[in-house]
Design an enzyme around this catalytic site. Structure first.
Site, PDB file in Angstrom:
ATOM      1  N   SER A 166       0.848  -1.192   0.000  1.00 43.59           N
ATOM      2  CA  SER A 166       0.000   0.000   0.000  1.00 43.59           C
ATOM      3  C   SER A 166       0.882   1.241   0.000  1.00 43.59           C
ATOM      4  O   SER A 166       2.113   1.152   0.040  1.00 43.59           O
ATOM      5  CB  SER A 166      -0.901   0.012   1.239  1.00 43.59           C
ATOM      6  OG  SER A 166      -0.129   0.115   2.423  1.00 43.59           O
ATOM      7  N   LYS A 167       0.233   2.409  -0.019  1.00 44.22           N
ATOM      8  CA  LYS A 167       0.973   3.672  -0.090  1.00 44.22           C
ATOM      9  C   LYS A 167       1.906   3.861   1.101  1.00 44.22           C
ATOM     10  O   LYS A 167       2.930   4.534   0.987  1.00 44.22           O
ATOM     11  CB  LYS A 167      -0.006   4.836  -0.184  1.00 44.22           C
ATOM     12  CG  LYS A 167      -0.731   4.912  -1.517  1.00 44.22           C
ATOM     13  CD  LYS A 167      -1.649   6.109  -1.577  1.00 44.22           C
ATOM     14  CE  LYS A 167      -2.370   6.181  -2.923  1.00 44.22           C
ATOM     15  NZ  LYS A 167      -3.282   7.337  -2.999  1.00 44.22           N
ATOM     16  N   ARG A 168       1.552   3.299   2.223  1.00 42.55           N
ATOM     17  CA  ARG A 168       2.403   3.517   3.400  1.00 42.55           C
ATOM     18  C   ARG A 168       3.753   2.814   3.281  1.00 42.55           C
ATOM     19  O   ARG A 168       4.672   3.077   4.064  1.00 42.55           O
ATOM     20  CB  ARG A 168       1.687   3.059   4.672  1.00 42.55           C
ATOM     21  CG  ARG A 168       1.432   1.567   4.762  1.00 42.55           C
ATOM     22  CD  ARG A 168       0.548   1.249   5.965  1.00 42.55           C
ATOM     23  NE  ARG A 168       0.229  -0.153   6.050  1.00 42.55           N
ATOM     24  CZ  ARG A 168       1.014  -1.072   6.579  1.00 42.55           C
ATOM     25  NH1 ARG A 168       2.197  -0.727   7.062  1.00 42.55           N
ATOM     26  NH2 ARG A 168       0.644  -2.335   6.628  1.00 42.55           N
ATOM     27  N   HIS A 169       3.895   1.927   2.302  1.00 43.28           N
ATOM     28  CA  HIS A 169       5.184   1.276   2.084  1.00 43.28           C
ATOM     29  C   HIS A 169       6.107   2.118   1.208  1.00 43.28           C
ATOM     30  O   HIS A 169       7.210   1.703   0.879  1.00 43.28           O
ATOM     31  CB  HIS A 169       4.976  -0.100   1.434  1.00 43.28           C
ATOM     32  CG  HIS A 169       4.288  -1.086   2.318  1.00 43.28           C
ATOM     33  ND1 HIS A 169       2.971  -1.446   2.144  1.00 43.28           N
ATOM     34  CD2 HIS A 169       4.720  -1.751   3.417  1.00 43.28           C
ATOM     35  CE1 HIS A 169       2.635  -2.314   3.071  1.00 43.28           C
ATOM     36  NE2 HIS A 169       3.665  -2.516   3.855  1.00 43.28           N
ATOM     37  N   GLY A 170       5.640   3.288   0.824  1.00 41.71           N
ATOM     38  CA  GLY A 170       6.464   4.157  -0.012  1.00 41.71           C
ATOM     39  C   GLY A 170       5.846   4.335  -1.380  1.00 41.71           C
ATOM     40  O   GLY A 170       4.640   4.243  -1.554  1.00 41.71           O
TER      41      GLY A 170
END
Length: 468
Positions: free
Chosen positions: A239-243
């Site tokens: 997801s976006k929180r992984h970069g």
């Protein structure tokens, strides 16, 4: 039979890593088999589809060099064809109009869930088509078989089977007349002659419905290959929180397309222990049988390692073309007023990890910098530094050969003449030329600056440091 694959993204957002891998695997299999690769934009979701997303998908595909043989085709331009096929299904009794209201369907769903049943349409309108006015809103549903099973041999998962009793009569046309995804994708794949459907395993549950539709239309069912998901560094769904997960974000961050493609091909596919593949090697070795069943973990450090490898090993001219894009993003309007990008790549490939970092460090060769690094000045500008800079200026202004090795040799002779180490000559020059005490060899730095810019900057530094 000629193999034909397709990549069919929905333009409701940008192209992300999972979609890029699907596109890559579809492209590779077509190329491996000497087949054809189709790009199709599935834009029937009019509310969420945007032109900016379409543009970004096409830009991403071009940047990754995943060239298509046919397309891009747009579903919104094929509505006449869909209406024709829907009418055919209605005429043959393989589809029907459904007037069930939203309220009835919600009540049905609630009752089924209370009973612990899987929510599904109950076929209320399947055999009752009377008692409705012409202006009453309706959808059109596909008449799914009620008995038996539907199965397929997935290239990754093996045999997959569903009971028809678990499937409902899914909608193929909405009340506003627009066709639905599960219907359009089948008509498109039939019309475009798609032989192999390679896609994410989130589509597995759609497959039995689509297979029944293939049968109803008297068409050959393609081979299916459903790819396991990609997980983040921490083992959870990417997801976006992984970069950065958007393909163009990786470009923004300074990765090379070859590095990203090489990384993506190893997310769920392998060929022995080999890690680095040229495009030709990928095409030669890629098979569906070698795709793994298990989910793949995204490892940013490995991508960084691959990017560093390609920055150092690809032809400097090729890397330089991508560097120019980054220089423009850094505000360099006319890169021709600085050194050739390939020269920057040769000087900085071993010193940087991304092209964005390289462009930032090389910015001083294309536009004036704002000031000198105070820490560098404090450390290297000493008594006698201005005199050395003046001597260097006199030496360089008369240099007949502005080449790195010759310039290094001349400055080493100057250091020897002054009775100082090379650092006492090279570091003040670096500060004068780049604003920093960190740069490639001083000869390379002078070449990157160019004679005129270098002499102007040394003269300016002499003036500046004489005031201290």
């Amino acid at each position: 039979m000629q193999v034909k694959t397709r990549f069919a993204p929905s333009p409701t957002g940008y192209l992300h890593v999972g979609g890029a891998r699907t596109a890559l695997f579809s492209w590779l299999y077509a190329r491996h088999c000497g087949g054809r690769f189709v790009l199709r934009i599935e834009d029937t979701d009019r509310e969420r589809s945007t032109q900016s997303a379409i543009d970004a998908i096409i830009e991403s595909m071009k940047w990754l060099k995943l060239n298509w043989d046919e397309g891009p085709f747009y579903q919104t331009k094929r509505f006449d064809r869909y209406r024709e096929v829907i009418q055919k299904l209605l005429d043959e009794g393989k589809a029907y109009k459904c007037w069930c209201t939203k309220e009835r369907l919600e009540k049905l769903r609630e009752e089924q869930m209370k009973q612990g049943l899987k929510p599904r349409y109950d076929g209320h309108c399947r055999d009752c088509q009377t008692g409705h006015s012409p202006d009453e809103p309706y959808v059109i549903r596909f008449k799914n078989p009620t008995e038996g099973t539907v199965s397929f041999n997935d290239a990754v998962k093996g045999k997959v089977e569903f009971k028809n009793s678990e499937l409902d009569d899914f909608i193929i046309q909405r009340t506003d007349g627009t066709p639905t995804y599960n219907f359009c994708v089948v008509v498109d794949d039939i019309d475009m002659g798609i032989t192999h459907v390679i896609r994410g395993d989130d589509h597995v549950n759609n497959t039995p419905r689509q297979i029944n539709l293939y049968h109803a239309l008297g068409a050959k069912v393609p081979e299916f290959c459903h790819l396991a998901m990609i997980l983040g560094d921490d083992g959870t769904k990417l997801s976006k929180r992984h970069g950065a997960v958007s393909v163009m974000q990786y470009r923004e961050d300074g990765y090379l397309p070859d590095a990203l493609v090489n990384y993506l091909v190893r997310l769920g596919w392998s060929h022995g222990d080999q890690e680095i593949f040229s495009r030709d090697e990928m095409i030669r070795d890629f098979t569906l049988e070698a795709i793994t069943k298990s989910a793949s973990g995204f490892n940013t450090k490995k991508l960084d390692w691959l990017n560093a490898h390609y920055m150092k090993t690809l032809p400097a001219d090729e890397v330089g073309e991508e560097l120019l894009w980054h220089l423009k993003r850094q505000g360099v309007e006319d890169p021709s007023k600085g050194p050739a990008a390939a020269l920057v790549v040769k000087a900085y490939a071993e010193r940087t990890h991304t092209l964005k970092e390289m462009a930032q460090k090389a910015l001083c060769y294309y536009k004036d910098f704002e000031g000198y690094d105070p820490k560098a000045v404090k450390k290297w500008i000493k008594d006698g530094s201005v005199e050395i800079l003046q001597s260097a200026y006199d030496l360089l202004s008369s240099a007949k050969n502005w080449e790195s090795a010759e310039l290094d040799k001349a400055l080493e002779a100057l250091a020897s003449e002054k009775g100082v180490g090379m650092g006492a000559v090279g570091q003040p020059l670096r500060i004068a030329l780049t604003g920093s005490s960190v740069s490639p060899g001083i000869g390379d730095t002078l070449v990157l600056c160019g004679r005129d810019r270098a002499l102007l900057r040394i003269q300016k530094a002499i003036t500046e440091f004489s005031r201290k």
